[in-house]
Design an enzyme around this catalytic site. Structure first.
Site, PDB file in Angstrom:
ATOM      1  N   ASP A  27      41.663  12.340  10.307  1.00 48.55           N
ATOM      2  CA  ASP A  27      41.531  11.061  10.993  1.00 48.55           C
ATOM      3  C   ASP A  27      41.302   9.945   9.983  1.00 48.55           C
ATOM      4  OD1 ASP A  27      40.167   8.839  12.581  1.00 48.55           O
ATOM      5  OD2 ASP A  27      40.665  10.277  14.155  1.00 48.55           O
ATOM      6  N   SER A  93      52.694  -5.713  15.036  1.00 45.84           N
ATOM      7  CA  SER A  93      53.397  -5.759  16.319  1.00 45.84           C
ATOM      8  C   SER A  93      53.684  -7.196  16.736  1.00 45.84           C
ATOM      9  CB  SER A  93      52.530  -5.097  17.393  1.00 45.84           C
ATOM     10  OG  SER A  93      53.054  -5.342  18.687  1.00 45.84           O
ATOM     11  N   THR A  95      53.293  -8.183  19.549  1.00 41.63           N
ATOM     12  CA  THR A  95      52.298  -8.567  20.555  1.00 41.63           C
ATOM     13  C   THR A  95      51.293  -9.571  20.010  1.00 41.63           C
ATOM     14  OG1 THR A  95      50.929  -6.655  19.984  1.00 41.63           O
ATOM     15  CG2 THR A  95      52.434  -6.392  21.836  1.00 41.63           C
ATOM     16  N   TYR A 117      45.126  -4.473  22.438  1.00 42.19           N
ATOM     17  CA  TYR A 117      45.997  -3.874  21.418  1.00 42.19           C
ATOM     18  C   TYR A 117      46.511  -4.936  20.458  1.00 42.19           C
ATOM     19  CZ  TYR A 117      50.328  -2.176  19.353  1.00 42.19           C
ATOM     20  OH  TYR A 117      51.338  -1.879  18.467  1.00 42.19           O
ATOM     21  N   LYS A 121      45.734  -5.715  16.246  1.00 38.49           N
ATOM     22  CA  LYS A 121      46.767  -5.864  15.217  1.00 38.49           C
ATOM     23  C   LYS A 121      46.575  -7.168  14.437  1.00 38.49           C
ATOM     24  CE  LYS A 121      49.410  -2.174  15.674  1.00 38.49           C
ATOM     25  NZ  LYS A 121      49.576  -1.206  14.576  1.00 38.49           N
ATOM     26  N   ASN A 147      60.443  -3.550  19.550  1.00 43.65           N
ATOM     27  CA  ASN A 147      60.335  -2.310  20.341  1.00 43.65           C
ATOM     28  C   ASN A 147      61.150  -1.184  19.707  1.00 43.65           C
ATOM     29  OD1 ASN A 147      59.506  -4.482  22.273  1.00 43.65           O
ATOM     30  ND2 ASN A 147      59.265  -2.733  23.636  1.00 43.65           N
ATOM     31  N   ASN A 167      56.000   4.389  26.784  1.00 44.84           N
ATOM     32  CA  ASN A 167      57.152   3.562  26.416  1.00 44.84           C
ATOM     33  C   ASN A 167      58.345   3.872  27.317  1.00 44.84           C
ATOM     34  OD1 ASN A 167      55.540   2.586  24.438  1.00 44.84           O
ATOM     35  ND2 ASN A 167      56.693   3.439  22.719  1.00 44.84           N
ATOM     36  N   GLY A 261      48.959  -7.755  31.069  1.00 43.25           N
ATOM     37  CA  GLY A 261      49.236  -7.854  29.647  1.00 43.25           C
ATOM     38  C   GLY A 261      50.703  -7.839  29.278  1.00 43.25           C
TER      39      GLY A 261
END
Length: 306
Positions: A27, A93, A95, A117, A121, A147, A167, A261
């Site tokens: 991790d 991203s 986003t 999310y 980022k 994407n 997705n 979102g």
């Protein structure tokens, strides 16, 4: 850490490339193990993909996203500092832009992410920028994905999420191959050509090649942000119809209310990446659907036994 991945995919990459790969199942929050990896491998650069990426999950469990995405990135940068590894390419991203003030998004567009999310980022981007300013040798390249979809054309590696796909493309493919009864389409009243959400879909191989370009620092500033997208938008229904044409299978679907979102439409201006890393996307929606369907036909149970 394989929380949404398969070690078998790495074995197949070795077969495709005829290269031996070193892998450690650990991790990113485990700083002791990261130290061991860096001490043993002594990397010149890091491409940082490790993170959680489902918008809806981030809305439901934001603390998990801040812990893993932001906390994990800080853990990684600390280890890089100790190892004097000074070059990072970060998987960010689109986003981070939030509701479009204009389209297509370019890198100068304001950033105002509308979900946890996206906020993680943007935080990581800023942390990397702060990290590199403390040492003249450090460099950071931020790739803002749109994407990513598709699979390797060999059909040996592709997208196989654990559990229910978050997705669109793997969900469509799982309906096509009979694993799921129908596709849920969230919202059909957006201000788009057919009312369904429109996205900029980029083939995952084109995306991979962008990272290779980003490691070549010739034209890049010390800190650089680059959009990585195809530069055009495709609605959910358009993608579904193209997949039907490719597969010859009818995709059943039903409409559900919009998700929190989600945006109506967005697509990239990737001209800066064309110039800075000598990269352009070469694989279109048709190729995306062909490669995805090839992967699913050859791997009806994903990376499990056939």
């Amino acid at each position: 850490n394989l929380c949404n991945g398969h070690e078998a995919a790495l074995e197949r990459v070795q077969g495709i490339t005829n290269c031996e790969l070193q892998f450690m199942n650990a991790d990113i929050l485990d700083s002791n193990t990261l130290d061991k990896v860096f001490n043993n491998f002594k990397p010149e650069a890091v491409i940082h993909f490790a993170g959680l990426k489902a918008v809806s999950e981030s809305v439901a469990d934001p603390l998990k996203y801040y812990e893993v995405n932001v906390g994990g990135s800080i853990s990684l940068l600390k280890t890089m500092s100790k190892a004097k590894c000074n070059n990072i390419v970060f998987s960010s991203s689109a986003t981070v832009y939030g509701d479009p003030q204009y389209l297509p998004y370019d890198e100068e567009h304001s950033t105002n992410p509308v979900n946890p999310y996206g906020r993680t980022k943007l935080m990581i981007e800023n942390i990397i920028n702060d990290w590199i300013t403390t040492d003249s040798k450090r460099r950071g390249t931020i790739l803002r994905y749109f994407n990513p979809v598709g699979a390797h054309e060999s059909g040996q590696i592709g997208e196989e999420p654990i559990g229910t796909p978050n997705n669109l493309m793997p969900y469509i493919a799982q309906v096509a191959d009979g694993r799921r009864e129908y596709l849920n389409i969230f919202g059909n009243d957006y201000d788009t050509a057919d009312g369904t959400g429109a996205r900029d879909y980029i083939h995952v191989v084109d995306l991979a090649l962008a990272h290779i370009g980003a490691l070549n620092q010739n034209k890049l500033n010390k800190f650089e942000i680059l959009n990585v997208g195809a530069g055009k938008s495709t609605t959910v229904l358009e993608l579904l119809k193209k997949f039907e044409e490719t597969s010859g299978v009818t995709i059943n679907f039903k409409y559900l209310p919009r998700r929190d979102g989600d945006l109506a439409a967005f697509w990239a201006d990737s001209s800066k990446a064309f110039e800075k890393i000598d990269w352009q996307p070469e694989r279109n929606i048709k190729k995306i659907c062909e490669d995805t369907w090839c992967w699913h036909k050859l791997n009806p149970t994903g990376y499990g036994p056939k």
